[in-house]
Design a protein around this motif. Structure first.
Motif, mmCIF file in Angstrom:
data_model
loop_
_atom_site.group_PDB
_atom_site.id
_atom_site.type_symbol
_atom_site.label_atom_id
_atom_site.label_comp_id
_atom_site.label_asym_id
_atom_site.label_seq_id
_atom_site.Cartn_x
_atom_site.Cartn_y
_atom_site.Cartn_z
ATOM 1 N N THR A 1 -11.566 26.752 -7.455
ATOM 2 C CA THR A 1 -11.811 28.065 -6.861
ATOM 3 C C THR A 1 -12.856 27.997 -5.770
ATOM 4 O OG1 THR A 1 -11.212 29.148 -8.944
ATOM 5 C CG2 THR A 1 -12.448 30.446 -7.353
ATOM 6 N N ALA A 2 -13.916 27.239 -6.022
ATOM 7 C CA ALA A 2 -14.970 27.114 -5.007
ATOM 8 C C ALA A 2 -14.424 26.484 -3.733
ATOM 9 C CB ALA A 2 -16.129 26.287 -5.554
ATOM 10 N N SER A 3 -13.582 25.468 -3.878
ATOM 11 C CA SER A 3 -12.987 24.818 -2.709
ATOM 12 C C SER A 3 -12.052 25.775 -1.970
ATOM 13 C CB SER A 3 -12.220 23.563 -3.134
ATOM 14 O OG SER A 3 -13.088 22.601 -3.690
ATOM 15 N N LEU A 4 -11.299 26.550 -2.740
ATOM 16 C CA LEU A 4 -10.346 27.489 -2.142
ATOM 17 C C LEU A 4 -11.054 28.549 -1.310
ATOM 18 C CD1 LEU A 4 -7.220 27.870 -2.294
ATOM 19 C CD2 LEU A 4 -7.633 29.613 -4.024
ATOM 20 N N GLN A 5 -12.243 28.917 -1.716
ATOM 21 C CA GLN A 5 -12.990 29.973 -1.030
ATOM 22 C C GLN A 5 -14.056 29.427 -0.072
ATOM 23 O OE1 GLN A 5 -14.439 32.166 -4.412
ATOM 24 N NE2 GLN A 5 -12.539 33.332 -4.642
ATOM 25 N N SER A 6 -14.059 28.127 0.139
ATOM 26 C CA SER A 6 -15.078 27.511 0.981
ATOM 27 C C SER A 6 -14.922 27.916 2.443
ATOM 28 C CB SER A 6 -14.991 25.987 0.862
ATOM 29 O OG SER A 6 -15.788 25.368 1.837
ATOM 30 N N ASP A 7 -16.039 28.082 3.120
ATOM 31 C CA ASP A 7 -16.018 28.405 4.543
ATOM 32 C C ASP A 7 -15.485 27.255 5.394
ATOM 33 O OD1 ASP A 7 -17.116 30.891 4.014
ATOM 34 O OD2 ASP A 7 -19.183 30.250 4.412
ATOM 35 N N THR A 8 -15.451 26.065 4.825
ATOM 36 C CA THR A 8 -14.999 24.893 5.592
ATOM 37 C C THR A 8 -13.527 24.567 5.346
ATOM 38 O OG1 THR A 8 -15.618 23.308 3.849
ATOM 39 C CG2 THR A 8 -17.331 23.923 5.443
ATOM 40 N N LEU A 9 -12.854 25.387 4.536
ATOM 41 C CA LEU A 9 -11.483 25.043 4.157
ATOM 42 C C LEU A 9 -10.555 24.980 5.376
ATOM 43 C CD1 LEU A 9 -9.588 24.410 1.777
ATOM 44 C CD2 LEU A 9 -8.984 26.826 1.732
ATOM 45 N N GLU A 10 -10.634 25.961 6.256
ATOM 46 C CA GLU A 10 -9.745 25.949 7.426
ATOM 47 C C GLU A 10 -9.945 24.685 8.248
ATOM 48 O OE1 GLU A 10 -8.736 28.482 11.493
ATOM 49 O OE2 GLU A 10 -9.734 29.481 9.817
ATOM 50 N N HIS A 11 -11.189 24.304 8.448
ATOM 51 C CA HIS A 11 -11.456 23.072 9.205
ATOM 52 C C HIS A 11 -10.834 21.869 8.520
ATOM 53 C CE1 HIS A 11 -13.550 20.040 11.554
ATOM 54 N NE2 HIS A 11 -13.959 19.493 10.421
ATOM 55 N N ARG A 12 -10.950 21.811 7.199
ATOM 56 C CA ARG A 12 -10.415 20.657 6.473
ATOM 57 C C ARG A 12 -8.895 20.629 6.529
ATOM 58 N NH1 ARG A 12 -11.994 20.783 0.782
ATOM 59 N NH2 ARG A 12 -12.873 22.857 1.053
ATOM 60 N N VAL A 13 -8.265 21.791 6.400
ATOM 61 C CA VAL A 13 -6.797 21.840 6.460
ATOM 62 C C VAL A 13 -6.299 21.466 7.849
ATOM 63 C CG1 VAL A 13 -4.810 23.408 6.386
ATOM 64 C CG2 VAL A 13 -6.513 23.480 4.570
ATOM 65 N N LEU A 14 -6.914 22.042 8.876
ATOM 66 C CA LEU A 14 -6.449 21.790 10.232
ATOM 67 C C LEU A 14 -6.914 20.447 10.773
ATOM 68 C CD1 LEU A 14 -6.791 25.355 11.788
ATOM 69 C CD2 LEU A 14 -4.753 24.237 10.854
ATOM 70 N N SER A 15 -7.716 19.723 9.980
ATOM 71 C CA SER A 15 -8.118 18.369 10.358
ATOM 72 C C SER A 15 -7.158 17.319 9.816
ATOM 73 C CB SER A 15 -9.540 18.068 9.845
ATOM 74 O OG SER A 15 -10.482 18.883 10.478
ATOM 75 N N ARG A 16 -6.183 17.740 9.013
ATOM 76 C CA ARG A 16 -5.210 16.781 8.473
ATOM 77 C C ARG A 16 -4.359 16.234 9.617
ATOM 78 N NH1 ARG A 16 -4.662 17.487 2.420
ATOM 79 N NH2 ARG A 16 -2.999 15.952 2.609
ATOM 80 N N SER A 17 -3.797 15.080 9.407
ATOM 81 C CA SER A 17 -3.116 14.362 10.488
ATOM 82 C C SER A 17 -1.990 15.152 11.162
ATOM 83 C CB SER A 17 -2.592 13.014 9.988
ATOM 84 O OG SER A 17 -1.749 13.181 8.867
ATOM 85 N N PRO A 18 -1.144 15.917 10.434
ATOM 86 C CA PRO A 18 -0.085 16.617 11.165
ATOM 87 C C PRO A 18 -0.626 17.562 12.231
ATOM 88 C CG PRO A 18 0.363 16.646 8.808
ATOM 89 C CD PRO A 18 -1.041 16.141 8.977
#
Length: 476
Positions: free
Chosen positions: A251-268
């Motif tokens: 839950t903490a990861s899901l609500q993290s302020d850095t989640l968008e950055h981490r998702v959009l930093s994935r290789s695709p």
């Protein structure tokens, strides 16, 4: 932070569009799209991003190739591409706010009595008792046909837009089958078991996981998936999802302020794509399809505004590159309306003060979407000003004449002209003479006389009316 006039750049000539291709990170485009789609689904900001993060963690446990992982990633981020296309129909059928309806719909249980309770709670909420009971009875009587209609519209439109944006057929198929259920009782085709694309199965489960976690917590999300294993959901995938959900930091990861950055930093998403002028046009048209599908009264509006904008620019002698850039501004200017309920967009009566304040937010919402994409940053500034006036009495920022570039003035004229000459919820389309009479009175105070005269000259020399100048054009 709320946007203010200080966030709008001072007037300047728009950039001349270069003929050579440019490069952008795919993450820019995906981030903007996911943000726009969250608006029209009534979900807390970041819903598509959270779904992608959840689904890709499950993908880590599956033996997928790099190409398969990329297609799943795009399916998760773009699963709601067609979601604006059933908003008006939801308002019409259920006599309710489409954004609230969609938000609440995602948390109902699988049992029939849960669905009936949902209909009772979310149908005709502002009507008197007799009318509300009649509407509820009608909805229940037609429930199967209505579900097929609404979901088929959404899924078909979403798949078509994905193809327009050059995503793979596998991504389009994943979006098209998002609402299919493992037991064959889903929509729109009633696919069963492994006949449902894997990407669709994962995307639906990720969606349910996010919605239930955000509303009721991770334990509730896991319990919901387990209760639907074998009916809604692939029973082999449910344990993989629950293992992810029950991680201590989920839950903490899901609500993290850095989640968008981490998702959009994935290789695709980190892939750099070459965007030539043709691709930018295609992306703009794809966005406009999402925008204009929101309401039958705005169907074709963005394309017509783009067309009128081009006519004005041509009359003023702008070069082809600049005209092409301005057409994109016309196509994209109303993207913020995705965050406005159809109970407001389609209201046949005068808006209340509260409703008008909500309506006035749409240029700000649109600016927030477009500024995420570097190749649309300048377009965002022009699009955000399409309801401003020379006398400073426009919205959302109350900019005055010295703050409005010529491009902003041109777009405003084109937008007002189409608003007057197309059908609206509260009146039929005006004849040309009446529209011009109204705009004559607006020159110098609301609209620029040079841009307006260019429009009149262009209309006189054209085969007006522009194509698609009626709300009765098909939206499906």
């Amino acid at each position: 932070m709320a946007l203010t006039a200080e966030h709008i750049d001072p007037p300047a000539a728009s950039p001349t569009v270069a003929g050579d291709p440019r490069s952008i990170r795919l993450a820019e485009l995906l981030g903007a799209l996911s943000h726009a789609l969250d608006l029209t689904e009534g979900q807390p900001e970041g819903h598509c991003i959270r779904c992608c993060w959840i689904g890709m963690q499950v993908a880590d446990a599956l033996d997928l190739s790099a190409d398969e992982r990329a297609d799943l990633y795009f399916t998760l981020l773009l699963k709601d591409l067609g979601c604006s296309s059933n908003a008006a129909r939801i308002c019409e059928l259920y006599r309710t706010d489409d954004l609230a309806f969609k938000r609440n719909f995602k948390v109902i249980g699988a049992a029939t009595h849960h669905k009936l309770e949902f209909v009772a709670r979310n149908t005709g909420v502002s009507d008197n008792t007799i009318r509300r009971m009649k509407t509820i009875a009608s909805v229940i009587a037609q429930s199967s046909a209505l579900a097929t209609e609404l979901i088929q519209t959404r899924c078909t439109r979403g798949a078509d837009i994905a193809r327009m944006m050059r995503f793979s057929d596998a991504v389009a198929a994943g979006i098209a089958s998002l609402d299919e259920h493992w037991n064959g009782a889903g929509q729109p085709e009633g696919r069963h078991g492994s006949a449902i694309p894997l990407y669709s199965r994962i995307a639906l489960m990720a969606q349910v996981t996010d919605v239930f976690t955000m509303q009721s917590g991770a334990d509730a999300a896991a319990a919901e998936l387990e209760s639907r294993a074998g009916n809604w959901f692939d029973p082999d995938l449910v344990p993989l999802f629950c293992e992810v959900i029950r991680q201590p930091d989920f839950t903490a990861s899901l609500q993290s302020d850095t989640l968008e950055h981490r998702v959009l930093s994935r290789s695709p998403a980190q892939a750099t794509i070459e965007v030539d002028e043709q691709y930018l046009d295609e992306i703009s048209h794809a966005f406009s399809r999402v925008i204009d599908a929101k309401s039958p009264f705005t169907y074709g509006h963005s394309e017509r505004v783009a067309e009128y904008t081009d006519m004005i620019c041509a009359q003023l002698g702008h070069d082809r590159a600049h005209r092409r850039w301005m057409m994109r501004a016309g196509l994209l200017h109303d993207i913020g309306k995705l965050g406005v309920s159809n109970t407001i967009l389609d209201k046949p009566d005068k808006l209340t003060d509260e409703e008008f304040e909500i309506m006035k937010s749409h240029p700000v919402l649109g600016h927030a979407v477009l500024r995420r994409v570097s190749v649309f940053e300048d377009v965002a500034e022009v699009a955000a000003a399409h309801h401003e006036r020379l006398d400073g009495r426009g919205y959302p920022y109350g900019l005055s004449a010295d703050q409005l570039s010529m491009d902003m003035r041109i777009l405003t004229v084109a937008d007002i002209f189409d608003a007057l000459t197309a059908d609206r919820p509260y009146r039929a389309a005006m004849p040309l003479e009446k529209a011009f009479a109204i705009m004559d009175d607006m020159t110098g105070t609301a609209i620029d006389d040079v841009a307006y005269q260019a429009l009149k000259d262009a209309i006189a020399a054209s085969q007006w009316p522009a194509r698609g100048n009626s709300r009765h054009d098909p939206v499906n």
